[in-house]
Design a protein around this motif. Structure first.
Motif, PDB file in Angstrom:
ATOM      1  N   PRO A 165       0.835  -1.207   0.000  1.00 16.73           N
ATOM      2  CA  PRO A 165       0.000   0.000   0.000  1.00 16.73           C
ATOM      3  C   PRO A 165       0.868   1.254   0.000  1.00 16.73           C
ATOM      4  CG  PRO A 165      -0.782  -1.583   1.629  1.00 16.73           C
ATOM      5  CD  PRO A 165       0.561  -2.065   1.165  1.00 16.73           C
ATOM      6  N   GLU A 167       0.049   5.409  -0.747  1.00 16.67           N
ATOM      7  CA  GLU A 167      -0.936   6.409  -1.162  1.00 16.67           C
ATOM      8  C   GLU A 167      -0.369   7.457  -2.107  1.00 16.67           C
ATOM      9  OE1 GLU A 167       1.159   8.293   2.263  1.00 16.67           O
ATOM     10  OE2 GLU A 167       0.400   6.297   1.818  1.00 16.67           O
ATOM     11  N   SER A 174      -6.259   0.374  -7.311  1.00 15.08           N
ATOM     12  CA  SER A 174      -7.057   0.050  -6.133  1.00 15.08           C
ATOM     13  C   SER A 174      -6.828  -1.410  -5.772  1.00 15.08           C
ATOM     14  CB  SER A 174      -8.542   0.297  -6.402  1.00 15.08           C
ATOM     15  OG  SER A 174      -9.051  -0.662  -7.306  1.00 15.08           O
ATOM     16  N   ILE A 175      -6.895  -1.705  -4.486  1.00 15.68           N
ATOM     17  CA  ILE A 175      -6.647  -3.073  -4.051  1.00 15.68           C
ATOM     18  C   ILE A 175      -7.724  -4.014  -4.582  1.00 15.68           C
ATOM     19  CG2 ILE A 175      -7.878  -2.868  -1.845  1.00 15.68           C
ATOM     20  CD1 ILE A 175      -5.539  -4.551  -0.630  1.00 15.68           C
ATOM     21  N   LEU A 216      -5.462   2.170  -0.916  1.00 13.66           N
ATOM     22  CA  LEU A 216      -6.534   1.754  -0.008  1.00 13.66           C
ATOM     23  C   LEU A 216      -7.615   2.823   0.115  1.00 13.66           C
ATOM     24  CD1 LEU A 216      -4.382   0.148   2.844  1.00 13.66           C
ATOM     25  CD2 LEU A 216      -5.469  -0.991   0.901  1.00 13.66           C
ATOM     26  N   ALA A 226      -4.210   0.537   7.951  1.00 12.63           N
ATOM     27  CA  ALA A 226      -3.889   0.085   6.594  1.00 12.63           C
ATOM     28  C   ALA A 226      -3.709  -1.427   6.547  1.00 12.63           C
ATOM     29  CB  ALA A 226      -2.625   0.786   6.101  1.00 12.63           C
ATOM     30  N   ALA A 229      -7.185  -3.037   6.967  1.00  8.74           N
ATOM     31  CA  ALA A 229      -8.019  -2.802   5.785  1.00  8.74           C
ATOM     32  C   ALA A 229      -7.557  -3.650   4.604  1.00  8.74           C
ATOM     33  CB  ALA A 229      -7.988  -1.320   5.416  1.00  8.74           C
ATOM     34  N   ALA A 230      -6.254  -3.687   4.368  1.00  8.85           N
ATOM     35  CA  ALA A 230      -5.730  -4.457   3.236  1.00  8.85           C
ATOM     36  C   ALA A 230      -6.006  -5.945   3.408  1.00  8.85           C
ATOM     37  CB  ALA A 230      -4.233  -4.203   3.089  1.00  8.85           C
ATOM     38  N   TRP A 233      -9.710  -6.644   2.792  1.00 11.15           N
ATOM     39  CA  TRP A 233     -10.087  -6.638   1.377  1.00 11.15           C
ATOM     40  C   TRP A 233      -9.716  -7.952   0.705  1.00 11.15           C
ATOM     41  CZ3 TRP A 233     -13.459  -3.943  -1.054  1.00 11.15           C
ATOM     42  CH2 TRP A 233     -13.718  -2.613  -0.722  1.00 11.15           C
TER      43      TRP A 233
END
Length: 238
Positions: A165, A167, A174-175, A216, A226, A229-230, A233
């Protein structure tokens, strides 16, 4: 039904022996009695429905009634390599939530911008164990030794998909898109940087090793956010 950890070494001929801290929790905290049923988790993908047959001074003997293997484990195996943090409590939260999500391994990592800390490996293992029992998961994520970012890159080739990840990368996809482009990836390594992010040199080194830069979302996330979240997903889309 209550969950308890039992070492695979303590299981033989459908008899499981609960000892040490788990025994104390069983007898002193939840006050289980002989004849009551519990669920045992061995941390190696096996769960057991069992009945307490005898309670001795320092252990409980349980008869296994039914066993299940790899129950509710994600189809994809995710490993998180996450920079150590200035505030260890935030790393603790990441370990707890990653365990609940279904992450298979966590690598505490040192990058160029990491704040040097003495990560207490035993504490992280205890956090993962408590989270495993809380969510009823049968696999205990491996907390691997503290590693330099370069060492993580060296071992990255064993994973079928490698993500980082970032930014600020204009090349980041996008993941969701990256996962959709690699539906057959069965093992995923996600490298997450510290509060100050990865350096450009680190990003370049990772991409040279086959990592894909992913986004993300539009906001800057804390390291632990992060990572969670990763992982969410990738596991949620498997």
């Amino acid at each position: 039904m209550d969950y308890f950890y039992v070492s695979p070494k303590q299981i033989r001929d459908r008899i499981a022996i609960v000892r040490d801290d788990e025994f104390k929790h069983l007898t002193r905290v939840v006050r289980k009695k002989e004849g009551e049923q519990i669920i045992l988790l061995d941390g190696e993908d096996n769960s057991y429905e069992a009945v307490i047959r005898a309670i001795a001074k320092d252990h409980a003997e349980c008869e296994i009634l039914r066993s299940r293997h790899r129950l509710n484990e994600p189809a994809v195996e995710v490993t998180l390599a996450v920079s150590i943090l200035r505030n260890p409590a935030r790393f603790d939260v990441m370990v707890e939530k990653a365990t609940e999500l279904g992450v298979r391994a966590i690598i505490p990592m040192v990058t160029e911008r990491s704040i040097p800390k003495n990560e207490k490996h035993a504490r992280l293992e205890k956090i993962a164990l408590a989270a495993m029992k809380q969510c009823g998961r049968a696999y205990l994520p491996r907390i691997l030794p503290l590693s330099a970012f370069g060492d993580v890159l060296t071992r990255a080739g064993q994973f079928s998909l490698r993500l980082i990840p970032h930014e600020q990368s204009s090349a980041a996809s996008s993941i969701e898109k990256v996962r959709g482009d690699h539906p057959g990836a069965s093992s995923v390594l996600i490298a997450v940087g510290p509060e100050g992010g990865f350096t450009e040199a680190e990003i370049a080194a990772a991409i040279d090793k086959g990592f894909l830069a992913v986004s993300l979302g539009p906001r800057r996330l804390r390291t632990e956010t992060a990572a969670i979240a990763a992982a969410g997903w990738i596991i949620g889309s498997s």
